[in-house]
Motif scaffolding. Structure first.
Motif, short mmCIF file in Angstrom:
data_model
loop_
_atom_site.label_atom_id
_atom_site.label_comp_id
_atom_site.label_asym_id
_atom_site.label_seq_id
_atom_site.Cartn_x
_atom_site.Cartn_y
_atom_site.Cartn_z
N TYR A 103 0.78 -1.06 -0.07
CA TYR A 103 -0.03 0.07 0.18
C TYR A 103 0.99 1.39 0.04
O TYR A 103 0.23 2.40 -0.19
N ARG A 110 -6.80 6.83 -3.16
CA ARG A 110 -6.08 7.63 -1.88
C ARG A 110 -5.44 8.74 -2.71
O ARG A 110 -5.39 10.08 -1.77
N THR A 132 -11.96 -3.96 -0.42
CA THR A 132 -11.77 -4.42 0.72
C THR A 132 -10.19 -4.59 0.65
O THR A 132 -9.28 -4.40 1.71
N ALA A 137 -9.76 -0.52 1.71
CA ALA A 137 -10.65 0.58 2.23
C ALA A 137 -10.58 0.16 3.71
O ALA A 137 -10.78 -0.83 4.28
N ASN A 138 -10.51 1.21 4.63
CA ASN A 138 -10.87 1.27 6.18
C ASN A 138 -9.34 0.60 6.76
O ASN A 138 -9.63 0.13 7.98
N LEU A 139 -8.38 0.43 6.26
CA LEU A 139 -7.23 -0.35 6.55
C LEU A 139 -6.10 0.88 7.01
O LEU A 139 -6.06 1.99 6.41
N PRO A 140 -5.51 0.71 8.19
CA PRO A 140 -4.47 1.83 8.63
C PRO A 140 -3.39 1.80 7.35
O PRO A 140 -2.88 3.21 7.48
N GLU A 141 -3.14 0.90 6.79
CA GLU A 141 -2.05 0.94 5.92
C GLU A 141 -2.19 1.91 4.84
O GLU A 141 -1.53 2.29 4.08
N THR A 142 -3.61 2.15 4.45
CA THR A 142 -4.03 2.84 3.33
C THR A 142 -4.33 4.47 4.09
O THR A 142 -5.22 5.22 3.40
N GLY A 143 -3.88 4.56 5.34
CA GLY A 143 -4.35 5.89 5.92
C GLY A 143 -5.87 5.98 6.26
O GLY A 143 -6.70 6.89 6.12
N ASP A 144 -6.42 4.67 6.39
CA ASP A 144 -7.83 4.46 6.80
C ASP A 144 -8.71 5.17 5.51
O ASP A 144 -9.86 5.85 5.52
N THR A 146 -11.48 5.55 2.70
CA THR A 146 -13.25 5.19 2.97
C THR A 146 -13.43 5.63 1.79
O THR A 146 -13.61 6.95 1.53
#
Length: 407
Positions: A103, A110, A132, A137-144, A146
Motif C-alpha cells: 500500500y 487515495r 476491501t 478501504a478502512n485499513l490503517p495501511e492506506t491511511g484509513d 474510505t
C-alpha cells in the motif's frame, strides 16, 4: 472496426470543440477478460458511441516481458496495476489471492482524497475484494481511506442471486451493479468512480472463443450504455466535464479459455475513452499503468513528487514529451534510451541507489544532468558507485519516467 471511428471523432472535435472546463469527474470501468480482437469484431453500439467522442486503442498489460516489471496477466493483478499506476514488482499483487498488497504505492482514490478530502468517491463492483483488499478501504495501511459510497459484495449473496454452474447469477449481479452505478452517478455525480463487471470473463473460462463469449461482451455493452446515459445526463444538466475510460484486465490464450502468461493475445488489451485530447502516446500502444496518470491529468491532480517518480505509466491525455524509458548497466556506465514525443524540449536525469520507497521511506536521488529529449539517449558513468539497485528517472516538462536496473 473500432479504429475507423477515430476519424469520426476528429470530425466531432472540429464541429463542437472541447468540453467546458467545469467540475472534473471520472468514471473508469473494467470489463473482465475481453481480448482486443473480440471487442474489435463484436457489435458494441454503446461503446462505439464513446469511441466516436474520443478514441479506441489496442493496449498492453503485463510489464516488460523477461524484465523486472513482468506482470502476470491475471485479473486482480491487472486491476491493481490500473489502480496504482505501477507493475506487480511494486504493488506486490501477483494473483487473485491478493495476499500482501504494498500500500506504499497509492491508488488513484487515495491520491485524490489526500489532495482534497472533500472529493467524493464511489465503487460499484461484482467483486468485494476490489474495495476491501486492492483499494484497502478502512485499513490503517492506506491511511484509513474510505469510499463515500460503495455497492458490492452481491456475488456472495446466494439467496437473492442463486448460484449455478452456468454463472448467470454473475450476469445478474453485473446488471444490479450497472443499474446502481447509473442511478448514483445521475443523482450524485461523484468525482471519481470505478465500475467492475465480471460476466464476460466467466464466459471465456467456461466456453473459450464462443458465442457465449460474444454474448457476454454484448451484455456488457448494454450495461455500459446505462452509465454512459447517466454521464450524458450529468453533462447536460450540471455542465460537468466527465472522463470515462473503459478497459479490460487481460486478454486470453489462443483458445479463449485461460490467461496469466505473456503471449501476445494474453497481453493485448484495449482502452476506450471519450477524451478528446488524447495525445501521440495513445496512438502508439498505451499500457494498463497509463490509465492512472491520465485520470490524474483530467482531475487536475498534482501527484506528490515521491509518488510521481515511481509511476510506471505515461498519460495518454494532455501534453506528453517522452515515453518508453529503458536503461542498462555495462562496464560501469548506464545507457538510457527513450522515445521522444515532443520536439525542442529538455529533461533532467536523476539516479538513486536506494529503494526505500518500497518500504515506506524516501530515496535519495542525485542529479546526473540535463538532456535534450530529441537525442533519445544518454550514457553516463557511475564513477565507481556500487549498488544492488539503480533507479533511473527521466524528468520531462510533463512528468517523470522511471526504470530500474537490478543486479
Amino acid at each position: 472496426m473500432k479504429r475507423i471511428l477515430m476519424a469520426a471523432a476528429m470530425a466531432l472535435l472540429v464541429s463542437h470543440g472541447y468540453a467546458q472546463n467545469n467540475a472534473k469527474k471520472v468514471l473508469f470501468v473494467i470489463l473482465d477478460g475481453i481480448p482486443a480482437d473480440v471487442l474489435d469484431t463484436v457489435a458494441t453500439p454503446n461503446i462505439d458511441k464513446i469511441i466516436t467522442e474520443g478514441g479506441f486503442a489496442v493496449a498492453s498489460m503485463g510489464g516488460e516481458v523477461g524484465g523486472y516489471s513482468e506482470t502476470p496477466t491475471i485479473s486482480a493483478v491487472g486491476y491493481n496495476s490500473l489502480l496504482t499506476g505501477v507493475w506487480a514488482n511494486k504493488h506486490n499483487v501477483w494473483d487473485n489471492d491478493i495476499e500482501s498488497p504494498n500500500y506504499n504505492y497509492w491508488t488513484i482514490f487515495r491520491i485524490l482524497k489526500e489532495a482534497d478530502p472533500t472529493k467524493k468517491t464511489a465503487i460499484f463492483s461484482t467483486w468485494l475484494d476490489n474495495r476491501t483488499k486492492l483499494v484497502g478501504a478502512n485499513l490503517p495501511e492506506t491511511g484509513d481511506f474510505t469510499f463515500d459510497y460503495y455497492f458490492d459484495g452481491m456475488e456472495l449473496d446466494s439467496l437473492n442471486f442463486p448460484h449455478g454452474e452456468d454463472r448467470i447469477y454473475i450476469h445478474n449481479v453485473d446488471e444490479a451493479v450497472s443499474k446502481e452505478a447509473a442511478r448514483y452517478i445521475s443523482k450524485v455525480g461523484p468525482d471519481l468512480s470505478w465500475m467492475y463487471l465480471e460476466y464476460s470473463d466467466d464466459m471465456g473460462h467456461s466456453y473459450g472463443n464462443s458465442p457465449e463469449m460474444i454474448d457476454g461482451v454484448q451484455k456488457a455493452d448494454v450495461q455500459i450504455g446505462r452509465v454512459w446515459d447517466a454521464i450524458q445526463y450529468r453533462v447536460k444538466n450540471y455542465k460537468e466535464d466527465w472522463l470515462i475510460i473503459i478497459t479490460t484486465d487481460h486478454g486470453r490464450e489462443d483458445d479463449g479459455f485461460g490467461h496469466g502468461g505473456q503471449s501476445d493475445r494474453e497481453r493485448k488489451i484495449w482502452i476506450v475513452t471519450n477524451a478528446e485530447e488524447t495525445n501521440t502516446h495513445f496512438e502508439q500502444v498505451p499500457e494498463m499503468v497509463d490509465i492512472l496518470p491520465s485520470m490524474a491529468y483530467h482531475l487536475g491532480l498534482n501527484i506528490p513528487k515521491k509518488i510521481a517518480m515511481e509511476l510506471d505509466g505515461t498519460p495518454f491525455i494532455g501534453p506528453v514529451h517522452a515515453s518508453n524509458l529503458s536503461a542498462e548497466l555495462k562496464n560501469g556506465e548506464i545507457s538510457m534510451t527513450w522515445k521522444v514525443l515532443s520536439q525542442d524540449q529538455t529533461g533532467r536525469v536523476w539516479v538513486s541507489t536506494t529503494n526505500d520507497f518500497q518500504t515506506g521511506g524516501l530515496d535519495n536521488y542525485w542529479l546526473v544532468g540535463e538532456v535534450n529529449l530529441a537525442d533519445e539517449k544518454k550514457t553516463f558513468s557511475l564513477k565507481g558507485t556500487q549498488s544492488e539497485v539503480f533507479k533511473v528517472v527521466l524528468e520531462t516538462p510533463s512528468g517523470y519516467l522511471n526504470y530500474w536496473i537490478l543486479k
